[in-house]
Scaffold this active site. Structure first.
Site, short mmCIF file in Angstrom:
data_model
loop_
_atom_site.label_atom_id
_atom_site.label_comp_id
_atom_site.label_asym_id
_atom_site.label_seq_id
_atom_site.Cartn_x
_atom_site.Cartn_y
_atom_site.Cartn_z
N GLU A 202 0.79 -1.14 0.17
CA GLU A 202 -0.17 0.19 0.01
C GLU A 202 0.86 1.17 -0.11
OE1 GLU A 202 -1.78 0.60 3.73
OE2 GLU A 202 -3.31 2.09 2.71
N ASP A 280 -12.22 -0.90 3.98
CA ASP A 280 -11.11 -0.37 4.95
C ASP A 280 -11.57 0.23 6.29
OD1 ASP A 280 -8.47 -0.79 5.75
OD2 ASP A 280 -7.49 0.87 4.38
N ASP A 281 -11.65 1.69 6.31
CA ASP A 281 -11.87 2.12 7.52
C ASP A 281 -13.16 3.29 7.27
OD1 ASP A 281 -10.00 1.22 9.63
OD2 ASP A 281 -8.64 1.96 8.01
ZN LIG Z 1 -6.63 -1.87 6.09
#
Ligand SMILES: [Zn+2]
Length: 343
Positions: A202, A280-281
């Site tokens: 990432e 994800d978040d």
């Molecule tokens: Zn994550």
């Protein structure tokens, strides 16, 4: 009806699978304030506006600072239960039929919260959602890579004693924290028959993806968007059909890409990689699963076939049994057959 509106309608009700979701990352500002008040935790934010303003950041580290501050308000089993319950209520509205949830026990343990409290609260909400709404789920215990790896094996055994986890993952600040640091606990997890995933590629380089595969023996790569920098790695991911759980809004918010238009999701799809879209978040990154899919597909000018392919990839990449996957694929096919396209 225009194509974009039709695609949004199609995604809205499509039965979906989510594979990269941190339960702590679903803590909406309102919930953060409620829990803080209830548990008598002082926050540097006065009201909902200043809390929302704090949910802005520039990179992974500045996000993690806000995120970990948010985790301070999670103290009692009831907090974890309500947090997970709120996400699962959204799953129901969003058409998510199966979700695999990450949680970060080391953070909560460092705040003096017992592992039973964390797992117990999340697990109760998951079971309830399965009984009431038929949403299936799994819990994946994540180790934070910027912490010491020393106590991870004993933590894993403690979690297994409590029960209900299907696998382990690796998250948090990637740069300077290569996967090999966690070799021992991943080996142990494999011996114990647990699934293994890791965030890699990432912010970190493609070498971290190689390491996650070679040293940690992971079955999925979380994010992995930087794999395209290394053609040999792409060949490996294709050959072994390793899924990538990509999170477009997160990548843009954390400046992995300057905007959604420049996200490499289209290139990952064109390379034939087993890509999936996830949130994800979502409380911090501006949208849940459906918004991630709709905005990304529209912005990159992809089409219905890509949406369906992404969902088939997610079903295949899940840790469900073969029969469960066949059932979910059949549900998806029935939905596609029943959808009324307006030309
Ligand atoms: Zn994550």
């Amino acid at each position: 009806m225009n194509d974009q509106k039709q695609l949004a309608n199609f995604v809205q009700h499509m039965p979906k699978v989510e594979l990269h979701l941190h339960i702590e990352g679903t803590l909406e500002p309102e919930m953060l304030l409620t829990f803080a008040q209830r548990n008598d935790i002082a926050l540097p934010y006065k009201d909902i506006e200043s809390t929302r303003a704090a949910y802005q950041f520039n990179d992974l580290q500045s996000f993690l600072d806000v995120y970990y501050l948010g985790t301070l308000v999670l103290r009692e089993e009831r907090d974890f239960y309500e947090l997970a319950q709120a996400y699962l209520q959204r799953c129901k509205r969003l058409g998510i039929m199966h979700t695999e949830i990450f949680f970060d026990p080391q953070t909560h343990l460092s705040h003096g919260v017992a592992l039973e409290v964390v797992i117990g609260g999340i697990h109760s909400a998951l079971k309830e959602a399965e009984c009431e709404w038929g949403i299936s789920s799994a819990m994946i215990l994540c180790f934070e890579r910027d912490r010491d790896a020393e106590s991870t094996v004993s933590l894993l055994h403690e979690a297994l004693r409590i029960g209900d986890i299907v696998g382990i993952g690796l998250d948090s600040a990637e740069l300077g924290n290569p996967p090999r640091k966690f070799q021992e606990v991943f080996q142990r997890a494999k011996t114990l028959g647990l699934h293994r995933v890791a965030h890699a590629g990432e912010e970190g380089p493609p070498e971290y993806i190689w390491e996650a595969l070679d040293v940690l023996d992971v079955e999925r790569i979380d994010h992995g968007v930087r794999c395209l920098e290394d053609p040999r790695l792409v060949q490996r991911l294709l050959r072994e059909r390793i899924p990538l759980t990509v999170c477009p809004f997160s990548n843009v918010e954390l400046k992995v890409f300057p905007n959604l238009k420049s996200h490499n999701m289209g290139n990952l799809l064109d390379a034939g990689l087993q890509v999936t879209i996830n949130s994800d978040d979502p409380a911090y990154f501006g949208g849940y699963l459906n918004e991630n899919i709709i905005s990304t597909v529209n912005c990159l000018e992809r089409d219905f076939n890509d949406v369906v392919l992404l969902q088939k990839n997610a079903i295949e990449a899940s840790f469900c049994s073969r029969d469960e996957k066949i059932g979910m694929l059949a549900r998806l096919e029935r939905y596609i057959a029943s959808f009324k396209f307006v030309i």
